[in-house]
Scaffold this motif. Structure first.
Motif, short mmCIF file in Angstrom:
data_model
loop_
_atom_site.label_atom_id
_atom_site.label_comp_id
_atom_site.label_asym_id
_atom_site.label_seq_id
_atom_site.Cartn_x
_atom_site.Cartn_y
_atom_site.Cartn_z
N ALA A 50 0.83 -1.21 0.00
CA ALA A 50 0.00 0.00 0.00
C ALA A 50 0.87 1.26 0.00
O ALA A 50 0.52 2.27 -0.61
N TYR A 51 2.03 1.18 0.69
CA TYR A 51 2.91 2.35 0.70
C TYR A 51 3.39 2.67 -0.72
O TYR A 51 3.36 3.83 -1.16
N ALA A 52 3.80 1.61 -1.44
CA ALA A 52 4.25 1.82 -2.81
C ALA A 52 3.14 2.45 -3.65
O ALA A 52 3.39 3.33 -4.48
N VAL A 53 1.90 2.01 -3.43
CA VAL A 53 0.77 2.55 -4.18
C VAL A 53 0.55 4.03 -3.85
O VAL A 53 0.27 4.84 -4.74
N THR A 54 0.70 4.41 -2.57
CA THR A 54 0.50 5.83 -2.22
C THR A 54 1.54 6.70 -2.93
O THR A 54 1.22 7.80 -3.37
N VAL A 55 2.77 6.19 -3.04
CA VAL A 55 3.80 6.97 -3.74
C VAL A 55 3.42 7.14 -5.22
O VAL A 55 3.54 8.23 -5.79
#
Lengths: 280, 211
Positions: free
Chosen positions: A20-25
């Protein structure tokens, strides 16, 4: 069985948070019209990783009863779990810092995002390496496991953020079109990796018995119906159909597909942790 | 084998003669009383099963305990340093450092560690360190009714165990894993070779599927 549902959930949530962190970036840089989804994603990451860490600590009962012992956690540099403590701490700090900056309406600097991406990748891979170094369980002792967990982390991360984005009416369309091809590639790659994991499991009769229990034994229903069908094949088919028909698949069905990805991510960890048999 | 090591460092070890073990479980009981392990937790036990095909049948008995590996996986995975190798090569757990993460239990190739439900701490066979570090034998050894368990310093060529190891063709569990262990068996291949004709009694539990 040494580890139970608490650890399964922890492995699942840590992976989901990393993905999910990668997606937020990605959203921050490529989907400027989805600020609410971005905010929600930034809250989601430390929340799920935090819940995972709490589960981890609750499972470590002797540590819960004597919390000061957690201070010893980084005293053995050869332990993958010690690396994990450092990696997860760094990931929590970076994701929380990003959230605080976002809430303060400040721009999240690119270097912080880069550090966060590295920590996210390390977190997702670590959950696989943690099990992968254990020679006692042939199903775990393979370099495929960390790769499989990273791919699954990416898939569950996208699904979780997409589900959150679906709840925001005016951002629904953008979120749905986000990463359309990746959402097809990930379950396809994961299917291949699961197949590879099972066909390359070593450990002689114990490894064979483990694979047998997954394909045709005690865990066969969860494996074929839960992981392969609900978790991988159905989301794959739904996303292929949606791309071909230009978002023509009913929205409700796509929500079910995202839920399927989450169920599959959880069941993958469940099967890997619980179906593995020890050498003795 | 182990007795060929020329080293000044003492290395405590055990040799178990399966040809004389009768599976009476006195070792398991003596260990439990001596070390007061929690309910359902055993640091040693005897795995027993019917072996062979009628009329050539026998009862196989295989005592299990910590193998006190020289390069112990439980020690290398322990994040807090609670698991450690003491003097004499004995693998121990410092309960005051244990957080109960159970990583060592997963890593142990012989699956001989247990977790105390009440304290959450992990425990295991210590070779009765409170006794063996004082020159006494572990309780399972001194209790054994057929003297099937022999204990002593593997590094001392004059010790009973080193001399016996020089005479017999001793084997170890999971030799494919490599590394050095401190527990050896006489008659292990024969015991494992005969086809299993029953479930395996493992620490009072019947385990159907595996050895």
């Amino acid at each position: 069985m040494i580890w139970g549902i608490a650890i399964v959930l922890y492995l699942f949530l840590a992976g989901l948070g990393a993905g999910a962190y990668a997606v937020t970036v990605l959203i921050a840089h490529r989907t400027p019209d989805a600020p609410k989804t971005l905010r929600a994603g930034r809250i989601l990451v430390p929340a799920v990783v935090g819940v995972g860490l709490i589960l981890l600590m609750v499972d470590a009962r002797a540590g819960m009863l004597n919390p000061l012992r957690f201070l010893y956690l980084v005293s053995n540099a050869s332990s993958v779990m010690s690396w994990g403590v450092v990696i997860l701490s760094a990931f929590m700090v970076v994701s929380l810092a990003g959230l605080v900056l976002d809430l303060a309406k400040r721009r999240v600097p690119v270097w912080l995002e880069a550090v966060g991406l590295a920590a996210a990748l390390a977190t997702a891979a670590y959950t696989g390496v943690l099990l992968g170094v254990v020679e006692t369980f042939p199903l775990w002792h393979t370099p495929i496991l960390p790769v499989l967990f990273v791919v699954s982390a990416a898939g569950t991360g996208i699904a979780a953020v997409a589900l959150v984005g679906t709840c925001v009416a005016d951002e629904r369309r953008g979120v749905r079109q986000m990463l359309a091809r990746t959402r097809i590639a990930l379950p396809a790659v994961e299917l291949v990796l699961v197949l590879l994991l099972l066909t390359t499991t070593q450990g002689g009769p114990v490894g064979d018995a483990t694979v047998q229990s997954l394909l045709a034994g005690r865990y066969a229903t969860v494996f074929w119906v839960g992981l392969v069908t609900v978790g991988l094949a159905f989301p794959l088919a739904a996303n292929v159909a949606d791309l071909r028909r230009g978002n023509g698949v009913p929205g409700g069905l796509m929500v079910v597909a995202e839920l399927g990805v989450l169920v599959g991510g959880f069941l993958l960890r469940y099967l890997v942790v619980c179906a593995a048999l020890p050498l003795s | 084998m182990a007795n060929e090591r020329v080293s000044a460092e003492p290395r405590l070890g055990m040799l178990i003669d399966l040809s004389t073990c009768v599976g009476c479980n006195a070792c398991a009981v003596a260990c439990k009383m001596e070390n007061e392990t929690p309910r359902d937790c055993f640091s040693t036990w005897v795995e027993s099963w019917d072996a062979g095909t009628y009329p050539a049948v026998s009862r196989a008995n295989l005592p299990k305990l910590c193998n006190h590996c020289a390069d112990a996986p439980c020690v290398s995975v322990c994040p807090t340093g609670a698991s450690f190798v003491a003097d004499d090569g004995v693998v121990l757990v410092d309960p005051d450092r244990c957080i109960g993460c159970k990583y060592c239990m997963a890593a142990c190739p012989f699956q001989v560690r247990w977790c105390d439900d009440e304290t959450g701490e992990v425990g295991k066979c210590t070779f009765c360190y409170h006794r063996s570090s004082q020159g006494l034998q572990p309780k399972c050894v001194s209790t054994c009714i057929t003297k099937s368990r022999l204990f002593g310093d593997l590094s001392d060529p004059a010790s009973d165990i080193a001399r016996r190891l020089a005479e017999v063709d001793a084997e170890r569990l999971l030799p494919e894993l490599g590394g050095e262990v401190a527990v050896y068996y006489v008659g292990l291949s024969e015991t494992l070779a005969a086809p299993k004709a029953s479930g395996v009694c493992r620490g009072g539990n019947i385990d159907e599927g595996r050895s």
